[in-house]
Design a protein around this motif. Sequence first.
Motif, short mmCIF file in Angstrom:
data_model
loop_
_atom_site.label_atom_id
_atom_site.label_comp_id
_atom_site.label_asym_id
_atom_site.label_seq_id
_atom_site.Cartn_x
_atom_site.Cartn_y
_atom_site.Cartn_z
N GLN A 314 0.05 8.46 5.65
CA GLN A 314 0.50 8.16 7.01
C GLN A 314 0.98 6.72 7.07
O GLN A 314 0.67 5.91 6.21
CB GLN A 314 -0.64 8.40 8.00
CG GLN A 314 -1.87 7.55 7.75
CD GLN A 314 -3.02 7.92 8.68
OE1 GLN A 314 -2.84 8.62 9.65
NE2 GLN A 314 -4.21 7.43 8.37
N GLY A 315 1.74 6.45 8.12
CA GLY A 315 2.25 5.09 8.31
C GLY A 315 3.54 4.86 7.52
O GLY A 315 4.09 5.76 6.91
N ILE A 316 4.00 3.62 7.59
CA ILE A 316 5.27 3.26 6.97
C ILE A 316 5.00 2.50 5.68
O ILE A 316 4.25 1.52 5.68
CB ILE A 316 6.12 2.40 7.92
CG1 ILE A 316 6.45 3.18 9.20
CG2 ILE A 316 7.39 1.91 7.24
CD1 ILE A 316 7.17 2.38 10.26
N THR A 317 5.59 2.95 4.59
CA THR A 317 5.45 2.26 3.31
C THR A 317 6.77 1.53 3.03
O THR A 317 7.85 2.10 3.22
CB THR A 317 5.17 3.27 2.18
OG1 THR A 317 3.93 3.91 2.46
CG2 THR A 317 5.09 2.56 0.83
#
Lengths: 384, 254
Positions: A314-317
């Motif tokens: 999840q989230g932005i890499t």
Amino acid sequence: MKQNDDELEDVLQPMAWHGVDFTSTSGNQRYGTCPWCGKPKFYANRKTGLWDCKVCGVNGNVSQFLERMFDEVYRPGYTDASRRAFAEHYKLPLEALQDVDLGYGDRGYVFPIRDPKDRIVNLRTKALGKNTLGTKGIGGADLGLWCADDVKATELSVHHFLCEGETDALAVRGKLRRLKKPGAVWSVPGATSFDEAWAERFRGCAVHVLFDNDEGGVRGDGYLHRRLHGVAKELTFLSWSDDEEMQGWDVRDYLTRGKAWSRLVSWFSSEPRSHSDDTDELADLRPEPFDAFVDRLADTTRPPDLITDLVPGQGITLVHSQPRTHKTWVMLEFAVAITSGTDAFGSPKHTVPTAKRVWYLTEEDPPTEIRDRLTALLAGRNDE
Amino acid sequence: MSEDPRARLMVSVRQGWDLDSRVHQDRLIQMVQAQQIEVLILDPIRSVTATTDQAFSELRPFVQFLRRLVRETGVQLLLTHHDTKQRTTGTDKRRHPQRMSGGGLFSIVDAPIHLEKLPGDGSASLLVPSDYKFSTTPPPVRLHLTTDDPKVATWARLRAAVVAAGSVLNLEQDDKVLAYLREHRGQEFSGRQLKEELNMGQATVGASLNRLFAANLVEQRRGSGAEHNALLWRAANTVGLPAPSATSSRSRRR
């Protein structure tokens, strides 16, 4: 030499997708093998898309190419056998697939997307059990509404049913025909993929939105409400029963289980399940009681890493560096690992728990570079 | 391979996407939904927006779009971005994410990963995850690109090996220490002995040994008697670890 599809002009993509094998270029023209006669005498203008087969003696614009392909290849290919196969696979009544605007070809079933003047602007294809695919149609129109019925015959007085996808539309069509009820059934390519420009087709009409009993469908109601409210004369939305059994269903699930159409109609409501106009979006911006918040997420678990011990689920890499430090190689390796479900960097520490669909988008590197690198990475894996 | 990646991989190269445009933003969301995309890679992010190197106030509309994209589609984002120019003098002591151009971008990233080229023929890089928000930050890895032809590769492999160091300088030091211990496998050395043999500072050797120990690449025991209770170090008996080499050899197909 065969022309690379990446380099092919957008205007010629529909022809390449539907059977023209472009082999060479000469000035403003590309030429290749004609899909009808099989001779290498098919010429197409790279800017306008105007085409001409010197052997068949036929010519036209891109829409006329698609019309001709549909009328001469795909429509005749849609036989009793292909009709039965579709009906059996999706558990639809055969009536649903009779006198329908549908074809059949090498890639499966062909759905003609027509503009308001009934010209074909794209031909989308669907293999049994697979998602519907489309290449770029005219003017980049890779999405569009598909009407199962003869769009010219649809009149203002007819009720229009908007469904989420072709199989839902065909299930509704089958039921209407069995009950001998008039109506035009349309497939929307996604719950929130209704272009504002399409709304004009329904001006003054009675429109019923039959989207899925899931989060996407609820959001889609709001989306359609914003686009069709005040345009359609009558606008209703399928407000599904709270019955737990029906959670996640679409209209095909409902109808193929032999449930009553009249019951479904009784759930039509002028009120969408959600609003997405600006005012109502603000209504969603409110605090949620903690217990309700926890209950809502009761079945939601933290997603596993996309790539174990490297890319979280999840989230932005974001990968950042100075130029020429293998950023693009790393991203392409990520793409190949995630789509294939195999270890990233050949390392058992970096497994991919679930293969996923990936879209790699760049405006920087040339298409040939990306093609070569991806091909090389795939070849490197296949050699192992 | 377990799945055919071709069936799941979509590619857009130089199609003219401009994600500062509301029309293109809506289109992207439509496409992600229609094609059932689960992971979207924007490489590099500045090729689709002009705001990444600006102040957060200018970047904000783009950030709002990214959040809307994730909210409406559930897609996961993998982005790339460039760093600010390297400092020409002294050691760059900034944390890795602070080297990213346009500081505003860092504030929205949940898992920043820094890439740094290693000395040598350009085939090796150091990949350093840092400051992960929702999970433990993974250890750095050394990447090595192997191709049959560096100019037009028809065959390529990108391979990783876990390392202890989080910077190129530390990696060079670790490689030197580890190479010596592996060369003398079975023997034990004190920090002082290593310092003299390798002509390195005592603190540098100590820090390197501690990093290598944390990464299970070396083992230690407390000496006794004549060894004056000093810590004694030896190479770990680990199979399959990379040969330590600060300058990797020319890439060749195996």
